[in-house]
Design a protein around this motif. Sequence first.
Motif, PDB file in Angstrom:
ATOM      1  N   ARG A 134     -59.841  -2.551  52.410  1.00  0.00           N
ATOM      2  CA  ARG A 134     -59.955  -1.126  52.085  1.00  0.00           C
ATOM      3  C   ARG A 134     -61.325  -0.807  51.482  1.00  0.00           C
ATOM      4  O   ARG A 134     -61.950   0.196  51.817  1.00  0.00           O
ATOM      5  CB  ARG A 134     -58.844  -0.732  51.116  1.00  0.00           C
ATOM      6  CG  ARG A 134     -58.867   0.749  50.749  1.00  0.00           C
ATOM      7  CD  ARG A 134     -57.849   1.070  49.692  1.00  0.00           C
ATOM      8  NE  ARG A 134     -58.267   0.507  48.420  1.00  0.00           N
ATOM      9  CZ  ARG A 134     -57.438   0.087  47.475  1.00  0.00           C
ATOM     10  NH1 ARG A 134     -56.144   0.130  47.654  1.00  0.00           N
ATOM     11  NH2 ARG A 134     -57.907  -0.398  46.337  1.00  0.00           N
ATOM     12  N   ASP A 193     -53.119   1.781  61.690  1.00  0.00           N
ATOM     13  CA  ASP A 193     -54.449   1.416  61.211  1.00  0.00           C
ATOM     14  C   ASP A 193     -54.358   0.225  60.253  1.00  0.00           C
ATOM     15  O   ASP A 193     -55.140  -0.723  60.352  1.00  0.00           O
ATOM     16  CB  ASP A 193     -55.104   2.604  60.529  1.00  0.00           C
ATOM     17  CG  ASP A 193     -56.508   2.317  60.018  1.00  0.00           C
ATOM     18  OD1 ASP A 193     -57.276   1.620  60.718  1.00  0.00           O
ATOM     19  OD2 ASP A 193     -56.839   2.776  58.902  1.00  0.00           O
ATOM     20  N   ASN A 195     -53.903   2.916  49.365  1.00  0.00           N
ATOM     21  CA  ASN A 195     -55.259   3.448  49.335  1.00  0.00           C
ATOM     22  C   ASN A 195     -55.825   3.611  47.932  1.00  0.00           C
ATOM     23  O   ASN A 195     -56.977   4.000  47.771  1.00  0.00           O
ATOM     24  CB  ASN A 195     -55.322   4.779  50.080  1.00  0.00           C
ATOM     25  CG  ASN A 195     -55.261   4.588  51.574  1.00  0.00           C
ATOM     26  OD1 ASN A 195     -55.829   3.644  52.111  1.00  0.00           O
ATOM     27  ND2 ASN A 195     -54.536   5.460  52.252  1.00  0.00           N
ATOM     28  N   ALA A 221     -60.420   3.854  53.447  1.00  0.00           N
ATOM     29  CA  ALA A 221     -58.972   4.028  53.288  1.00  0.00           C
ATOM     30  C   ALA A 221     -58.242   3.852  54.617  1.00  0.00           C
ATOM     31  O   ALA A 221     -58.799   4.094  55.686  1.00  0.00           O
ATOM     32  CB  ALA A 221     -58.679   5.409  52.713  1.00  0.00           C
ATOM     33  N   PHE A 222     -56.994   3.444  54.522  1.00  0.00           N
ATOM     34  CA  PHE A 222     -56.142   3.326  55.699  1.00  0.00           C
ATOM     35  C   PHE A 222     -55.623   4.718  56.039  1.00  0.00           C
ATOM     36  O   PHE A 222     -55.174   5.463  55.163  1.00  0.00           O
ATOM     37  CB  PHE A 222     -54.972   2.375  55.418  1.00  0.00           C
ATOM     38  CG  PHE A 222     -55.419   0.979  55.082  1.00  0.00           C
ATOM     39  CD1 PHE A 222     -55.832   0.097  56.073  1.00  0.00           C
ATOM     40  CD2 PHE A 222     -55.430   0.546  53.767  1.00  0.00           C
ATOM     41  CE1 PHE A 222     -56.246  -1.182  55.760  1.00  0.00           C
ATOM     42  CE2 PHE A 222     -55.839  -0.738  53.442  1.00  0.00           C
ATOM     43  CZ  PHE A 222     -56.259  -1.605  54.442  1.00  0.00           C
ATOM     44  N   CYS A 223     -55.660   5.080  57.323  1.00  0.00           N
ATOM     45  CA  CYS A 223     -55.245   6.437  57.703  1.00  0.00           C
ATOM     46  C   CYS A 223     -53.846   6.478  58.294  1.00  0.00           C
ATOM     47  O   CYS A 223     -53.264   7.555  58.405  1.00  0.00           O
ATOM     48  CB  CYS A 223     -56.268   7.063  58.644  1.00  0.00           C
ATOM     49  SG  CYS A 223     -56.559   6.142  60.155  1.00  0.00           S
ATOM     50  N   SER A 224     -53.305   5.334  58.677  1.00  0.00           N
ATOM     51  CA  SER A 224     -51.951   5.310  59.222  1.00  0.00           C
ATOM     52  C   SER A 224     -51.392   3.896  59.132  1.00  0.00           C
ATOM     53  O   SER A 224     -52.122   2.941  58.845  1.00  0.00           O
ATOM     54  CB  SER A 224     -51.938   5.782  60.677  1.00  0.00           C
ATOM     55  OG  SER A 224     -52.621   4.846  61.498  1.00  0.00           O
TER      56      SER A 224
END
Length: 130
Positions: free
Chosen positions: A111, A122, A70, A116-119
């Motif tokens: 991104r 994801d 991220n 942002a990537f949350c998991s």
Amino acid sequence: MNKFAGYGFNKSHAAAYALVAYQTAYLKANYPVEFMAASMTFELGNTDKLNVFRQELARMGIPLLTPDINRSHSEFSVEVLPDGQGKAIRYALGAIKNVGSSAMEALVQEREENGAFCSLSDLAQRLDRA
């Protein structure tokens, strides 16, 4: 002509190398974090050289931040530390062994476009599997 060839070529190259050495020293002295990030990016695929740069960063007191999906880019980047404590270098995703730079560029582009990537799931859903 023969006499000049014995020293003229060397002198002209020595002057050019001296200019490059001066410019390099100026950048390292006045912009150390940016200079080291650019130098490390140039040696992106050379893990031995990156280790030498890591040791130089420790000697210079410049923090090297861990890779982060991220925050990292495909190349080494400069980040301002919280509370104005100076600058640090964020490790490049493209410098991770056995990970392609083009895949990391795609990750960074995803991104930047969609947040942002949350998991982990994801991340897996948003990236192209090809």
